[in-house]
Design an enzyme around this catalytic site. Sequence first.
Site: not given
Ligand code: NAD
Ligand code: DAU
Length: 342
Positions: A79, A122-124, A158, A162
Amino acid sequence: MKHIIVTGGAGFIGSNFVHYVVNHHPDVHVTVLDKLTYAGNKENLAGLPEDRVKLVVGDIADTELVDRLVKETNAVIHYAAESHNDNSLKDPSPFVHTNIMGTYTLIEACRKYGVRYHHVSTDEVYGDLPLREDLPGHGEGPGEKFTAETPYNPSSPYSATKAGSDLLVKAWVRSFGLKATLSNCSNNYGPYQHIEKFIPRQITNVLAGIRPKLYGEGKNVRDWIHTNDHSSAVWAILTEGRIGETYLIGADGEENNKQVLELILELMGQPKDAYDQVTDRAGHDLRYAIDSTKLNEELGWKPAFTNFREGLADTIQWYTDHKEWWLVEKEAVEAKYAQNNQ
Ligand code: NAD
Ligand code: DAU
């Protein structure tokens, strides 16, 4: 699966997975490998039994450390990442280090010791889709949602890193027989998400007396899934998925940002228009949408959280009840956004 390593297990989604494993699979021991960057927080693992969960603070790109840990495990669930698009637009370098070099380091160690590897993505990586109203099948026609066959087309540093990490894993499967699966999930929401992200940023803005901030007109669509459902899907893929396969994880949760923000405001007793429209994100992806048929049909996985309104209300309650978890960082996070007029 007696012993697993969860990288990034002190972050938002990784820590949810650790809780999921501890609660549902009593025989499994977990080593969390996490660098504790700004996004990692030991508190996310508080209360877990010390005899089952061990935290190792370190970098996934540290070859020696990774080699030592991977040698003694049955599986790595990866993760750890730099995960925020806005940060990647300011400084891509940690994204290249962690997402590319970190993944490379982990798969090399898994290849060396024949260890099972699951790659969380991620779907991105697929870029973005047109809005439903601009599609002939209104989002339900063939090719109108992402599938595992959709070509890669990432937009931001980003998502490009990925995508690069996914391609490394796929190449290691084909060329070296790495025992890997991959999953690409849509936007997660739920407790413990860092307050730089959209939903927790707006909830904590309201709680802190700051006006919420919507990028542009808020027409961008995200496909929301509760993080608990992401965890159950990853476990299903880890234990029952076919090696070399990619599974897309989603829960049919498409909403545009304006709708989400208005719902947060309604649930928090605020006027519908009590927010500011701010500078849009550069290269902002328009719409994400997941077709999770393969995961549903092949592994029988289904999401449990299908009511977004209820899931969001619970999430608002969590941030309301855990001010000590986020308040200390709020000022700095908002100051950083303010530099970008966001
Ligand atoms: P997050 O930013 O909340 O957490 C990331 C974690 O990774 C943190 O605990 C950080 O300390 C650790 N980390 C960062 N760099 C590191 C390194 N070099 N070595 C060891 N640890 C490290 O992220 P998240 O939102 O929990 O996402 C987790 C995973 O899921 C990611 O791979 C992200 O791409 C994927 N993902 C996220 C979403 C989303 O909506 N947030 C959706 C789909 C996939
Ligand atoms: O789709 C999966 C991804 O979802 C993950 O891979 C990423 O790690 C995760 O951060 C997330 O990416 P997004 O860029 O979609 O998420 P974010 O929360 O940054 O933003 C969600 C949407 O809201 C995006 O269209 C940008 C918008 N936004 C974001 C912020 C921070 C706003 O309108 N206002 C804001 O303040």
